[in-house]
Write an enzyme that holds these catalytic residues in place. Structure first.
Site, PDB file in Angstrom:
ATOM      1  N   GLU A 127      -2.218 -41.852  -6.370  1.00 44.96           N
ATOM      2  CA  GLU A 127      -2.889 -43.661  -6.719  1.00 44.96           C
ATOM      3  C   GLU A 127      -3.580 -44.438  -7.891  1.00 44.96           C
ATOM      4  O   GLU A 127      -3.825 -42.903  -8.923  1.00 44.96           O
ATOM      5  CB  GLU A 127      -2.989 -44.301  -5.332  1.00 44.96           C
ATOM      6  CG  GLU A 127      -2.843 -43.718  -4.252  1.00 44.96           C
ATOM      7  CD  GLU A 127      -3.121 -43.697  -2.877  1.00 44.96           C
ATOM      8  OE1 GLU A 127      -4.309 -44.103  -2.986  1.00 44.96           O
ATOM      9  OE2 GLU A 127      -3.381 -43.642  -1.757  1.00 44.96           O
ATOM     10  N   ILE A 157       5.725 -42.889  -8.932  1.00 39.22           N
ATOM     11  CA  ILE A 157       6.154 -42.349  -8.945  1.00 39.22           C
ATOM     12  C   ILE A 157       7.746 -42.406  -9.577  1.00 39.22           C
ATOM     13  O   ILE A 157       8.399 -42.745  -9.572  1.00 39.22           O
ATOM     14  CB  ILE A 157       6.522 -42.706  -7.605  1.00 39.22           C
ATOM     15  CG1 ILE A 157       4.789 -43.036  -6.481  1.00 39.22           C
ATOM     16  CG2 ILE A 157       7.223 -42.048  -6.456  1.00 39.22           C
ATOM     17  CD1 ILE A 157       4.003 -42.079  -7.076  1.00 39.22           C
ATOM     18  N   THR A 158       8.060 -41.179  -9.950  1.00 37.66           N
ATOM     19  CA  THR A 158       9.969 -41.005 -10.393  1.00 37.66           C
ATOM     20  C   THR A 158      10.544 -41.537  -9.390  1.00 37.66           C
ATOM     21  O   THR A 158      10.133 -40.071  -7.850  1.00 37.66           O
ATOM     22  CB  THR A 158       9.482 -39.237 -10.411  1.00 37.66           C
ATOM     23  OG1 THR A 158       8.549 -38.798 -11.946  1.00 37.66           O
ATOM     24  CG2 THR A 158      10.985 -39.099 -11.266  1.00 37.66           C
ATOM     25  N   ARG A 268      18.907 -28.130 -45.004  1.00 33.15           N
ATOM     26  CA  ARG A 268      17.695 -29.545 -46.450  1.00 33.15           C
ATOM     27  C   ARG A 268      17.535 -28.743 -47.019  1.00 33.15           C
ATOM     28  O   ARG A 268      16.579 -27.400 -46.712  1.00 33.15           O
ATOM     29  CB  ARG A 268      16.689 -30.162 -44.880  1.00 33.15           C
ATOM     30  CG  ARG A 268      15.527 -30.481 -45.644  1.00 33.15           C
ATOM     31  CD  ARG A 268      16.297 -31.572 -46.369  1.00 33.15           C
ATOM     32  NE  ARG A 268      15.143 -32.789 -46.812  1.00 33.15           N
ATOM     33  CZ  ARG A 268      15.364 -34.128 -47.395  1.00 33.15           C
ATOM     34  NH1 ARG A 268      16.304 -34.302 -47.964  1.00 33.15           N
ATOM     35  NH2 ARG A 268      14.238 -34.927 -48.022  1.00 33.15           N
ATOM     36  N   HIS A 338      10.537 -31.547 -40.131  1.00 25.71           N
ATOM     37  CA  HIS A 338      11.665 -32.898 -40.283  1.00 25.71           C
ATOM     38  C   HIS A 338      11.007 -33.599 -41.380  1.00 25.71           C
ATOM     39  O   HIS A 338      12.147 -34.382 -41.912  1.00 25.71           O
ATOM     40  CB  HIS A 338      11.844 -33.572 -39.430  1.00 25.71           C
ATOM     41  CG  HIS A 338      13.174 -32.851 -38.907  1.00 25.71           C
ATOM     42  ND1 HIS A 338      13.436 -31.426 -37.997  1.00 25.71           N
ATOM     43  CD2 HIS A 338      14.200 -33.368 -38.439  1.00 25.71           C
ATOM     44  CE1 HIS A 338      14.352 -31.836 -36.902  1.00 25.71           C
ATOM     45  NE2 HIS A 338      14.949 -32.586 -37.359  1.00 25.71           N
ATOM     46  N   GLU A 363       2.075 -33.437 -12.113  1.00 24.44           N
ATOM     47  CA  GLU A 363       1.658 -32.801 -11.890  1.00 24.44           C
ATOM     48  C   GLU A 363       0.299 -31.773 -11.689  1.00 24.44           C
ATOM     49  O   GLU A 363       0.407 -29.797 -11.364  1.00 24.44           O
ATOM     50  CB  GLU A 363       3.257 -31.837 -11.628  1.00 24.44           C
ATOM     51  CG  GLU A 363       3.804 -32.713 -10.325  1.00 24.44           C
ATOM     52  CD  GLU A 363       5.220 -31.837 -10.549  1.00 24.44           C
ATOM     53  OE1 GLU A 363       5.324 -30.512 -10.083  1.00 24.44           O
ATOM     54  OE2 GLU A 363       6.146 -32.064 -10.345  1.00 24.44           O
ATOM     55  N   THR A 365      -2.906 -32.633 -14.721  1.00 24.81           N
ATOM     56  CA  THR A 365      -3.061 -32.122 -16.173  1.00 24.81           C
ATOM     57  C   THR A 365      -3.752 -31.138 -16.728  1.00 24.81           C
ATOM     58  O   THR A 365      -4.169 -29.667 -16.069  1.00 24.81           O
ATOM     59  CB  THR A 365      -3.975 -32.642 -16.859  1.00 24.81           C
ATOM     60  OG1 THR A 365      -5.733 -32.646 -15.740  1.00 24.81           O
ATOM     61  CG2 THR A 365      -4.206 -35.056 -16.023  1.00 24.81           C
ATOM     62  N   GLU A 367      -6.259 -30.308 -18.317  1.00 21.66           N
ATOM     63  CA  GLU A 367      -7.712 -29.668 -17.216  1.00 21.66           C
ATOM     64  C   GLU A 367      -7.504 -29.729 -16.209  1.00 21.66           C
ATOM     65  O   GLU A 367      -8.106 -28.177 -15.439  1.00 21.66           O
ATOM     66  CB  GLU A 367      -8.661 -31.650 -17.307  1.00 21.66           C
ATOM     67  CG  GLU A 367      -8.969 -31.804 -19.272  1.00 21.66           C
ATOM     68  CD  GLU A 367      -8.007 -32.223 -19.601  1.00 21.66           C
ATOM     69  OE1 GLU A 367      -7.869 -32.761 -20.913  1.00 21.66           O
ATOM     70  OE2 GLU A 367      -6.870 -33.069 -18.987  1.00 21.66           O
TER      71      GLU A 367
END
Length: 379
Positions: A127, A157-158, A268, A338, A363, A365, A367
Site C-alpha cells: 500500500e 500491483i502486477t 565489435r 557496448h 518482493e 528490497t 535492505e
C-alpha cells in the site's frame, strides 16, 4: 551432490527456451516501448502449463517443482524481464497463495482457471503507506452477515488492470499488530473493485502495474483464505517461494545481458581487433559469468530445499538478494562494454539494465533481505 538437471528438467528448460526465443524475443523491444501486456502470449503459456507450474495436476496445473519453476523463469527472463515478472507474480504469489491456504471448494473452483491461463492472477500486499512495513496495512475487511466488505487500496500491483482476480491482504481487526490481518480471494468481477493509476515504469514495462481500489467490495465469507488473522503469516510464507521466483528472474535478466554482450564483443572491432580479445573486457566477462553461476547455485539450492519441504526463509532471501544485485551489476557492465551503443535502444542491454533494478526492490528490497538473513543467522 548432483548439480545436473534431469532429462525431464532439461526438456522443460528447452521447451521454455524455445518459446522465449520464438514468441518473446522478436517482440520484446516493441512491448517495452508501447508498455503492451501480451495477453495472447499468456494464453499460450497457460496452454503449455507455464501458469500453473507448481500446481498439482488435479487442479489443472503442471505438477512440477521449484527447480523446474526456477529453470523456466530463467529462460523467460533471459528474453524479457517484464514477461518473466508476470509469470512469477501469477504463479508464486496469487495462484500459490490460493493453493496453500484456500478451502478445497475455492481451489476446485478457481485454481483450474488460473493454472490454465483462463484467468490472470494478481497479489495485493503493498500500500502507499505499507511497503517494506507490510504490517502497516490500512485496507480493511469487515464481516457483514455472510460477506466480507473491503475498503482501501493497494499499490504497485502486477496485473491490476489486465487480471481477473487477486489475493488481497486486509486488516480484519482494529488491533495494529500483524495478527489483525487476513487474506481474501477477490475476483475482479465483484462490484466495488477496480484498477486505479497505471504506473509509467523505468523497466519491466510490458508488465502491467497499477493500483487496485476497493469501495465497499463484497466477497462471500468463504473467500477468506485460511483463518482470520493469519494473512500476514501466510504472506510471509508465500514470499519465501516468491523470492526464489525473483532470484530466478534475476538470473535470466543477467544471463540475457551477458549473452547479448558476448555476441556484441566478438563482432565489435577497435584498434584492429575484436574487443573480446582485450584483457579488461575479458576480465569483465570472467567476473560476470562467475557471479551469475554463484547466483544460480544459490537459487537452485533454495529451490531444491523448497521441493524437499524444508523452510527456505534464509536460503531464498540469500538467493534473491545476491541474484538481483548481480543482475544489476551485469546490466551495468553490459552497457559499459557496448559503449555509446549500450546507451541506445538499438541494442537490448539497456532494457536488461532497466529491468534488473526492480529485482532489488520487488518482493522485499535488498535492505529487507539483509534484515531477514541477519535475523536467521543470529537465531
Amino acid at each position: 551432490m548432483d548439480f545436473d538437471l534431469t532429462e525431464e528438467q532439461l526438456a522443460i528448460r528447452d521447451m521454455a527456451r524455445d518459446l522465449a526465443q520464438k514468441e518473446i524475443v522478436p517482440h520484446a523491444t516493441r512491448w517495452d516501448e508501447e508498455q503492451h501486456f501480451p495477453k495472447e502470449l499468456f494464453t499460450a503459456m497457460g496452454e503449455l502449463g507455464l501458469l500453473g507450474i507448481v500446481v498439482p495436476e488435479q487442479y489443472g496445473g503442471a505438477g512440477l517443482g521449484y527447480v523446474e519453476y526456477a529453470t523456466i523463469l530463467e529462460e523467460i527472463g533471459a528474453a524479457d524481464g517484464g514477461v518473466g515478472l508476470g509469470v512469477a507474480a501469477h504463479n508464486s504469489l496469487c495462484t500459490n497463495h490460493l493453493f496453500l491456504f484456500g478451502s478445497e471448494e475455492l481451489k476446485q473452483e478457481f485454481l483450474p482457471k488460473l493454472a490454465t491461463g483462463e484467468w490472470i492472477g494478481a497479489w495485493g500486499l503493498t500500500e502507499a503507506g505499507a511497503g517494506s512495513d507490510a504490517g502497516g496495512t490500512k485496507t480493511t475487511a469487515v464481516l457483514d452477515g455472510d460477506e466480507w466488505v473491503l475498503n482501501g487500496s493497494k499499490n504497485f500491483i502486477t496485473h491490476a488492470t489486465v487480471g481477473d482476480a487477486a489475493v488481497i491482504v486486509a486488516r480484519t481487526s482494529k488491533t495494529g499488530d500483524h495478527h489483525g490481518i487476513s487474506a481474501f480471494f477477490v475476483p475482479f468481477d465483484r462490484p466495488g473493485v477496480g484498477p486505479g493509476k497505471k504506473e509509467n515504469k523505468l523497466g519491466m514495462r510490458c508488465s502491467d502495474t497499477s493500483s487496485i481500489i476497493f469501495e465497499d467490495c463484497r466477497v462471500p465469507a468463504g473467500y477468506l483464505l485460511g483463518e482470520e488473522g493469519d494473512g500476514f503469516i501466510q504472506a510471509m510464507k508465500v514470499l519465501d517461494g516468491g523470492r526464489i521466483s525473483i532470484a530466478a528472474l534475476s538470473l535470466g535478466i543477467g544471463r540475457g545481458a551477458l549473452d547479448a554482450t558476448i555476441e556484441y564483443a566478438k563482432t565489435r572491432e577497435q584498434f584492429g581487433k575484436s574487443i573480446s580479445s582485450f584483457q579488461l573486457t575479458r576480465a569483465k566477462f570472467a567476473d560476470m559469468a562467475t557471479e551469475l553461476d554463484a547466483a544460480r547455485l544459490l537459487t537452485l539450492r533454495s529451490a531444491a530445499l523448497k521441493d524437499a519441504g524444508k523452510t527456505v526463509t534464509r536460503e531464498s532471501s540469500m538467493a534473491k538478494l545476491y541474484a538481483s544485485e548481480v543482475a544489476v551489476r551485469i546490466g551495468e557492465e553490459a552497457v559499459q562494454i557496448h559503449g555509446g551503443y549500450g546507451y541506445t535502444k538499438d541494442y537490448p542491454v539497456e532494457r536488461f539494465w532497466r529491468d534488473s533494478k526492480l529485482c532489488t526492490i520487488g518482493e522485499g528490497t535488498s535492505e529487507i533481505q539483509r534484515m531477514v538473513i541477519a535475523r536467521e543467522v543470529l537465531k
